[in-house]
Each structure stands twice: as structure tokens, then as C-alpha cells.
Design a protein around this motif. Structure first.
Motif, PDB file in Angstrom:
ATOM      1  N   SER A 137      44.667  36.334  38.382  1.00 17.69           N
ATOM      2  CA  SER A 137      43.667  35.511  38.684  1.00 17.69           C
ATOM      3  C   SER A 137      42.461  36.199  38.262  1.00 17.69           C
ATOM      4  O   SER A 137      41.430  35.673  37.754  1.00 17.69           O
ATOM      5  CB  SER A 137      43.699  35.253  40.192  1.00 17.69           C
ATOM      6  N   VAL A 138      42.205  37.516  38.433  1.00 17.08           N
ATOM      7  CA  VAL A 138      41.196  38.459  38.396  1.00 17.08           C
ATOM      8  C   VAL A 138      40.847  38.420  36.821  1.00 17.08           C
ATOM      9  O   VAL A 138      39.637  38.361  36.031  1.00 17.08           O
ATOM     10  CB  VAL A 138      41.234  39.895  39.045  1.00 17.08           C
ATOM     11  N   GLN A 139      41.959  38.471  36.045  1.00 16.90           N
ATOM     12  CA  GLN A 139      42.039  38.501  34.615  1.00 16.90           C
ATOM     13  C   GLN A 139      41.498  37.448  33.824  1.00 16.90           C
ATOM     14  O   GLN A 139      40.547  37.491  32.963  1.00 16.90           O
ATOM     15  CB  GLN A 139      43.220  39.008  33.992  1.00 16.90           C
ATOM     16  N   VAL A 140      41.838  36.357  34.560  1.00 20.82           N
ATOM     17  CA  VAL A 140      41.231  35.073  33.975  1.00 20.82           C
ATOM     18  C   VAL A 140      39.937  34.914  34.236  1.00 20.82           C
ATOM     19  O   VAL A 140      39.081  34.584  33.230  1.00 20.82           O
ATOM     20  CB  VAL A 140      41.999  33.733  34.551  1.00 20.82           C
ATOM     21  N   ALA A 141      39.411  35.317  35.349  1.00 22.93           N
ATOM     22  CA  ALA A 141      37.959  35.270  35.552  1.00 22.93           C
ATOM     23  C   ALA A 141      37.193  36.252  34.786  1.00 22.93           C
ATOM     24  O   ALA A 141      36.118  35.815  34.066  1.00 22.93           O
ATOM     25  CB  ALA A 141      37.632  35.751  37.162  1.00 22.93           C
ATOM     26  N   LEU A 142      37.911  37.403  34.384  1.00 25.12           N
ATOM     27  CA  LEU A 142      36.935  38.272  33.670  1.00 25.12           C
ATOM     28  C   LEU A 142      37.024  37.779  31.978  1.00 25.12           C
ATOM     29  O   LEU A 142      36.150  38.039  31.371  1.00 25.12           O
ATOM     30  CB  LEU A 142      37.733  39.735  33.712  1.00 25.12           C
ATOM     31  N   VAL A 143      38.160  37.332  31.453  1.00 19.74           N
ATOM     32  CA  VAL A 143      38.408  37.078  30.110  1.00 19.74           C
ATOM     33  C   VAL A 143      37.414  35.708  29.878  1.00 19.74           C
ATOM     34  O   VAL A 143      36.924  35.413  28.862  1.00 19.74           O
ATOM     35  CB  VAL A 143      39.816  36.653  29.896  1.00 19.74           C
ATOM     36  N   ASN A 144      37.326  34.810  30.939  1.00 19.70           N
ATOM     37  CA  ASN A 144      36.500  33.801  30.788  1.00 19.70           C
ATOM     38  C   ASN A 144      34.997  34.266  30.544  1.00 19.70           C
ATOM     39  O   ASN A 144      34.282  33.730  29.608  1.00 19.70           O
ATOM     40  CB  ASN A 144      36.508  32.783  31.837  1.00 19.70           C
ATOM     41  N   LEU A 145      34.445  35.364  31.406  1.00 17.68           N
ATOM     42  CA  LEU A 145      33.292  35.794  31.234  1.00 17.68           C
ATOM     43  C   LEU A 145      33.057  36.268  29.901  1.00 17.68           C
ATOM     44  O   LEU A 145      31.989  36.266  29.298  1.00 17.68           O
ATOM     45  CB  LEU A 145      33.081  36.825  32.179  1.00 17.68           C
ATOM     46  N   ILE A 146      34.143  37.037  29.160  1.00 17.48           N
ATOM     47  CA  ILE A 146      33.998  37.844  28.261  1.00 17.48           C
ATOM     48  C   ILE A 146      33.720  36.688  27.077  1.00 17.48           C
ATOM     49  O   ILE A 146      32.945  36.894  26.158  1.00 17.48           O
ATOM     50  CB  ILE A 146      35.404  38.303  27.781  1.00 17.48           C
ATOM     51  N   TRP A 147      34.653  35.555  26.784  1.00 24.87           N
ATOM     52  CA  TRP A 147      34.376  34.571  25.807  1.00 24.87           C
ATOM     53  C   TRP A 147      33.113  33.833  26.049  1.00 24.87           C
ATOM     54  O   TRP A 147      32.689  33.442  24.813  1.00 24.87           O
ATOM     55  CB  TRP A 147      35.629  33.795  25.795  1.00 24.87           C
ATOM     56  N   GLN A 148      32.739  33.639  27.112  1.00 25.40           N
ATOM     57  CA  GLN A 148      31.337  32.866  27.331  1.00 25.40           C
ATOM     58  C   GLN A 148      30.206  33.731  26.713  1.00 25.40           C
ATOM     59  O   GLN A 148      29.253  33.312  25.877  1.00 25.40           O
ATOM     60  CB  GLN A 148      30.997  32.326  28.837  1.00 25.40           C
ATOM     61  N   MET A 149      30.219  34.967  27.251  1.00 27.69           N
ATOM     62  CA  MET A 149      29.299  36.138  26.691  1.00 27.69           C
ATOM     63  C   MET A 149      29.057  35.995  25.182  1.00 27.69           C
ATOM     64  O   MET A 149      28.209  36.161  24.427  1.00 27.69           O
ATOM     65  CB  MET A 149      29.302  37.302  27.434  1.00 27.69           C
ATOM     66  N   ALA A 150      30.501  36.337  24.592  1.00 34.38           N
ATOM     67  CA  ALA A 150      30.482  36.566  23.119  1.00 34.38           C
ATOM     68  C   ALA A 150      30.048  35.439  22.348  1.00 34.38           C
ATOM     69  O   ALA A 150      29.838  35.454  21.357  1.00 34.38           O
ATOM     70  CB  ALA A 150      32.044  37.022  22.849  1.00 34.38           C
ATOM     71  N   ASP A 151      30.242  34.262  23.109  1.00 34.98           N
ATOM     72  CA  ASP A 151      30.088  32.778  22.225  1.00 34.98           C
ATOM     73  C   ASP A 151      28.502  32.586  22.266  1.00 34.98           C
ATOM     74  O   ASP A 151      27.965  31.985  21.172  1.00 34.98           O
ATOM     75  CB  ASP A 151      30.669  31.842  23.163  1.00 34.98           C
ATOM     76  N   LEU A 152      27.768  33.232  23.323  1.00 32.00           N
ATOM     77  CA  LEU A 152      26.439  32.995  23.292  1.00 32.00           C
ATOM     78  C   LEU A 152      25.446  33.894  22.501  1.00 32.00           C
ATOM     79  O   LEU A 152      24.429  33.624  22.367  1.00 32.00           O
ATOM     80  CB  LEU A 152      25.988  32.853  24.952  1.00 32.00           C
ATOM     81  N   ASP A 153      25.918  35.504  22.504  1.00 30.44           N
ATOM     82  CA  ASP A 153      24.964  36.114  21.976  1.00 30.44           C
ATOM     83  C   ASP A 153      26.012  37.174  20.753  1.00 30.44           C
ATOM     84  O   ASP A 153      26.957  37.582  21.139  1.00 30.44           O
ATOM     85  CB  ASP A 153      24.502  37.049  22.980  1.00 30.44           C
ATOM     86  N   ASP A 154      25.498  37.070  19.592  1.00 29.02           N
ATOM     87  CA  ASP A 154      26.077  37.960  18.546  1.00 29.02           C
ATOM     88  C   ASP A 154      26.144  39.576  18.863  1.00 29.02           C
ATOM     89  O   ASP A 154      26.916  40.347  18.766  1.00 29.02           O
ATOM     90  CB  ASP A 154      25.475  37.646  17.331  1.00 29.02           C
ATOM     91  N   GLY A 155      25.033  40.017  19.272  1.00 27.52           N
ATOM     92  CA  GLY A 155      24.741  41.282  19.795  1.00 27.52           C
ATOM     93  C   GLY A 155      25.848  41.797  20.890  1.00 27.52           C
ATOM     94  O   GLY A 155      26.581  42.705  20.696  1.00 27.52           O
TER      95      GLY A 155
END
Length: 597
Positions: free
Chosen positions: A256-274
């Protein structure tokens, strides 16, 4: 010294000192005595609250203290006290009935003192509210509205929750993070307030230091809801958010924690190339591939030794072996640490299939967003068994997981299209991983199950057009057959992909052009161009390249290609005048071939 550079204790000391002067000056007043007396009473209450706040703040560790609401209150209070002191000093002159101007002036001062007295009374209510939110022992949120926030209640609530994040217990901090996550969902203005009031840092601290799943999920969810724009994502990254997220993911928390972390990763990566590149430098790709490959058995045969074929275990088992090898030394010095990792792995094994599926979907989404347009992350993913894992999941799974994996393959192919080294190493024809991926792409195209799968598969094949040898004709036939598809988007992507096969930049363009004509591609193209009322650019480009390469073939004899290039191409040429030379060459080649025949 700037106000923000003064400590809270110094702020309070200055206010107490000025308040005492106001009281002294009010007692010495010769005019407006009743107003000054009331002002002195309110100022005395103000001093008591300032002293109480001074005790509270001085007993709190500076790194865990939240001073934003205090700064806001004291900034307004400074102006009020300065005004009050100036008015009481003017009341030292005795009112004279003989001087009418002085009488009128004293009446005006009395009204001003009453107004300032009301403002101090309002500040007293603000200070009482501050005392309540900094009372850690209360164990509850103060959701009352101080006068300063009566026009903007969200601000008061945000202050309360962030103060708890800094100074509350773990349970209180978890509840506060959940409340902030809900507030952030309402609108972008709330997100802006939370960020402006320094809400990111305590959320990251909670994510990093908490020992409960609920706290970690609450913090990650709040950050996810806040980080919906490139600027906000960059603020999270600038506060060391990327390293905190990746480090926590590597510690193998519950699913459950991994899902929350990975969701945060893909959203951040999707919004900023840096941010995307920073995640790559933190080596987030490998744990994502590991999690995606949970329970996936790869049927990969080892070339050495030749008579021995051993099936490779799932990626997650392989990662466990690597983890054990790397941590041998640490195991000897800290058995409890290894036991903790082992226990968490065993707990993950008993997670529900639904939870594991959700985690895989999120991991595939994260890999998709990380590799999109990123050569660095694409190279990182190729250092793992990712292609084999993706191929196996595309083959066996359905729904969002299958789509996300297919999109990851498509983005990898898109990067490889413009980087020869990556294309030759990752998608070389004799590679078992590349073959597995190609087989699944062709299967999706042949089955034609839906546009959400079909279009990315077509796009991936087109991006890899330069990797296929001339003898690989099994790719051309299913693509040509899709030129008759009812979906215009599918037809458009097929034309774009076939152009990449037959354009002069492709070394095998002549052989691929022959294959397109062999599978009756010319007549399908002509029919498509004549019946299509939309943009015909890609279809006309494909026809031009075919005419230039194999215009003398039988496929051109019985179709009205000249009428298409003369008539239907005019509108396209008007939109794209740079292509006039290409169309002229195609028509010239056809004329030569016809004359020769």
C-alpha cells in the motif's frame, strides 16, 4: 534587520516593550481618558498572551517549530501598536474649552483610539487562537476561525494542520496530513496556500521518518495532490523529495505504501523533465522493474553452456538474491536489519492479488513516464530485464497493466528511433528480449483488439523501422492490411509507420517498398486517399516514396496514381509547399516507368 530575520522571541520582546509604553502613555493621558483606560486594559491582556506565547515557543525545538501564523499576526500587530502609541502620546495635552480646534482634534483622537482599541481586541482573539494551536498537549486540531482569517477560513485550517505536522504526535501528524490531502483536492488555490505556508517540508519529513503505513500513505497522498503542476513538483524536488521517495521505496515498505510512492513518482516525472532525470540518477528504475516483475516467470534460455537450459526466476526473486549478496557484510554486523527486510518481503507475499495488481499498474505507469523522451532513463531500463518483463506482461495480462506496459515499450522505441546506439543495443534483431517484444507487438497488431493497444503497437513498430532487415516481411503485411481499418486514427498511425519503412533514410527502403506493393498496398492507398476527406499528408507521402522506389511494379499499373498525384495532392501541397519537390519527383518517376513500359 529585516523582519523575517528576527527570532520569534525577539519579535515578542519588541511587542511587549511597545505595549508597556502604550500602557504608561495611556495612564498619563490628559484627554480622552476613558478611551485610553480601555486601550490600556486591552493592551494588558495582549501582554499576557504575548508572554504565554513566548513561554510556549521558547520550550520548543527550533527545527520543529512552525512560525508562519505568528509572523503573520505580529506583522499586523506591529502597525496597530505603533498607531496606538502615537495616539496616546497626543492625549497628554489637556483638553481646553477655549480652543475649539483643540477640542475638535481631541474628539477625532478619541474616535481613533476607540478604533485602535477594537483592533487590539481583535489581535487578542488572534493571539488566543495562536496559543491554542501551539498547545501540543490538547491533542486535537483547533478549527476555530481567528479574526484575521474570518474572510479566508482555509488559511486558518492550513495553519492548524501544518503546525500539528511540525509539533504533533505521530497519530496527530497522520491525521493532519490526511486533512491537508483533502483540502488540496478542492482547488488549486488551496494547493497554493498549503505550499506558500511551508507545507511541503513537514510532509516530506513525515514521509521520511514515520514508522506507520498510515502516516506514509497520508504524506505521499498529500504530496501527490499538491504536485499537479511543474512548479509545485519542482518545489517538492528542491526540498530533497526525490531522494526521500527513492530511499523509502528501496526499503521494501508494504504494498500500500509502495503504490502511494510509485504514484507520486510517475506524476512528478510526467510533469517535469528535470525531475524525471533526477529520478533516473537516483536509480529508481531498477526497483520499479523489480516490483513490476513480481511473480513474472521469464522463459529466457541461457546460451552458456549449450546443452543446459535453465529458466530464469522472476525478477523479484533475482532482486532478492542480489540484495542478499550485497548485504552479506551488513548482515554480519546487523542481523536485525536483514530480518526486517526478510519480514517485509514475507508480508508482501501474502498481499492480496488486487493490491499487487495495483502496484504493478503503477510501476508500469512510472516506467512509461520516466522513459518518455529520456535517453538517460531508457539506457537505465535497458540495463535490467525490463524488455522481457514487459513482453511477458503484454502477452499474459489485460487491462490497464497491459496498456501501461505497451506504452512503456512505445516510449522506449521512440527514444531509440533517434539514438542509433540505443537502437542497436536494445533492439538488435538477434536479441531474445527484442524478439520477445516484437512478437507481442505483432500479436497485438494481428489481433486488432482495440485502439488503446493497437495504436501504441503500430507506433512502436514504426519507431523501430530502421532495425528490421529486408527479409523481415512479416511486419509489413499486417500493417498494410490495417490501411483498410475503419478507425481514422489507426489508419493515420499505420501510414506514418509505413513511411518510416520506405523513406530514403531507411537503408532497406527498397525492399520494404516492394513488400508494401506485394501486399496490395498501392491500391489500398489510392482508395484511401480518394475516400478520405481529412488530412491525407501521410498517405500521400507513402504513395510518393513507393512511386519513387518501385513505380515500375505491377501494383501501379491498374490504379489511378497519376490522378491522385495530380488532383488529390493539390490541397495537401497548398498546406505543405515544401513537399512540392517530392511530389514532382514521384510523378516524374512514374512517367519514366510508364514511358519505358
Amino acid at each position: 534587520m529585516a523582519e523575517e530575520e528576527i527570532s520569534i522571541q525577539e519579535e515578542f520582546s519588541l511587542k511587549i516593550l511597545l505595549s508597556n509604553r502604550i500602557i504608561k502613555s495611556a495612564k498619563e493621558a490628559e484627554s480622552s481618558k476613558s478611551e485610553c483606560t480601555e486601550l490600556a486594559l486591552h493592551t494588558t491582556q495582549l501582554i499576557e498572551l504575548l508572554v504565554s506565547l513566548t513561554r510556549q515557543t521558547s520550550s520548543t525545538v527550533s527545527t520543529t517549530f512552525y512560525d508562519r501564523p505568528i509572523r503573520r499576526v505580529t506583522a499586523d500587530l506591529s502597525k496597530i501598536l505603533q498607531r496606538a502609541f502615537s495616539l496616546t502620546r497626543k492625549c497628554k495635552h489637556k483638553k481646553s474649552a477655549k480652543n475649539m480646534l483643540r477640542h475638535i482634534f481631541s474628539v477625532s483622537i478619541a474616535a481613533d483610539i476607540e478604533k485602535v482599541s477594537a483592533q487590539i481586541k481583535s489581535s487578542i482573539a488572534d493571539l488566543k487562537w495562536l496559543v491554542s494551536i501551539y498547545d501540543i498537549s490538547s491533542g486535537s486540531f483547533n478549527l476555530s476561525l481567528p479574526p484575521m482569517a474570518c474572510n479566508d477560513p482555509i488559511l486558518a485550517w492550513v495553519w492548524s494542520y501544518i503546525a500539528v505536522l511540525y509539533m504533533g504526535s505521530m497519530k496527530e501528524r497522520t491525521d493532519a496530513a490526511q486533512e491537508l490531502a483533502e483540502i488540496a483536492l478542492i482547488n488549486d488555490r488551496n494547493k497554493k496556500i498549503i505550499i506558500e505556508e511551508n507545507g511541503i517540508a513537514p510532509l516530506l519529513k513525515l514521509l521520511k521518518e514515520s514508522v506507520t503505513c498510515e502516516a506514509q500513505i497520508a504524506a505521499a497522498s498529500a504530496l501527490f495532490n499538491l504536485g499537479n503542476s511543474p512548479n509545485r513538483v519542482r518545489l517538492i524536488a528542491n526540498d530533497h523529495g526525490i531522494s526521500i521517495i527513492v530511499k523509502l521505496l528501496l526499503e521494501i515498505p508494504p504494498v500500500s505504501v509502495q503504490v502511494a510512492l510509485v504514484n507520486l513518482i510517475w506524476q512528478m516525472a510526467d510533469l517535469d523533465d528535470g525531475v524525471k532525470e533526477e529520478f533516473g540518477r537516483e536509480n529508481v528504475v531498477r526497483p520499479l522493474v523489480t516490483l513490476l516483475g513480481m511473480e513474472v516467470v521469464l522463459d529466457e534460455s541461457r546460451p552458456e553452456p549449450p546443452k543446459r537450459t535453465t529458466s530464469v526466476h522472476s525478477v523479484v526473486l533475482m532482486n532478492r538474491k542480489i540484495t542478499r549478496n550485497v548485504s552479506d557484510g551488513a548482515y554480519r554486523s546487523s542481523n536485525s536489519l536483514n530480518y526486517g527486510v526478510y519480514r517485509r518481503e514475507k508480508e508482501r507475499e501474502v498481499e492480496s492479488p488486487e493490491a499487487k495488481l495495483k502496484l504493478k499498474e503503477s510501476c508500469a505507469m512510472a516506467l512509461w513516464k520516466l522513459v518518455k523522451g529520456s535517453l538517460f532513463n531508457s539506457k537505465k531500463i535497458m540495463e535490467t530485464k525490463a524488455l522481457l518483463v514487459l513482453a511477458k506482461i503484454i502477452e499474459k495480462e489485460k487491462g490497464e497493466l497491459q496498456v501501461n506496459c505497451l506504452m512503456t515499450v512505445k516510449e522506449l522505441a521512440a527514444v531509440a528511433e533517434y539514438n542509433g546506439d540505443l537502437r542497436r543495443t536494445a533492439f538488435k534483431p538477434n536479441s531474445s528480449a527484442a524478439k520477445a517484444v516484437l512478437d507481442q507487438l505483432l500479436r497485438v497488431i494481428n489481433e486488432n483488439t482495440g485502439t488503446n493497444l493497437l495504436i501504441p503497437a503500430i507506433q512502436a513498430i514504426g519507431c523501430l523501422a530502421k532495425t528490421f532487415p529486408a527479409r523481415e516481411t512479416r511486419i509489413i503485411e499486417p500493417l498494410v492490411s490495417l490501411l483498410e481499418n475503419d478507425n481514422k486514427d489507426v489508419v493515420k498511425e499505420v501510414a506514418i509507420s509505413l513511411v518510416k519503412f520506405v523513406c530514403p533514410d531507411n537503408f532497406n527502403c527498397l525492399e520494404h517498398s516492394k513488400a508494401v506493393v506485394e501486399f496490395n498496398g498501392v491500391s489500398k492507398l489510392v482508395t484511401l486517399i480518394k475516400t478520405n476527406n481529412g488530412n491525407k499528408l501521410n498517405e500521400l507521402l507513402l504513395l510518393c516514396y513507393l512511386a519513387m522506389h518501385v513505380g515500375n511494379s505491377k501494383g501501379f499499373e491498374q490504379v489511378q496514381v497519376f490522378s491522385v498525384l495530380d488532383g488529390d495532392a493539390r490541397h495537401t501541397l497548398a498546406q505543405y509547399p515544401d513537399l512540392s519537390e517530392l511530389f514532382a519527383k514521384a510523378r516524374h518517376h512514374l512517367a519514366l516507368f510508364k514511358a519505358g513500359a
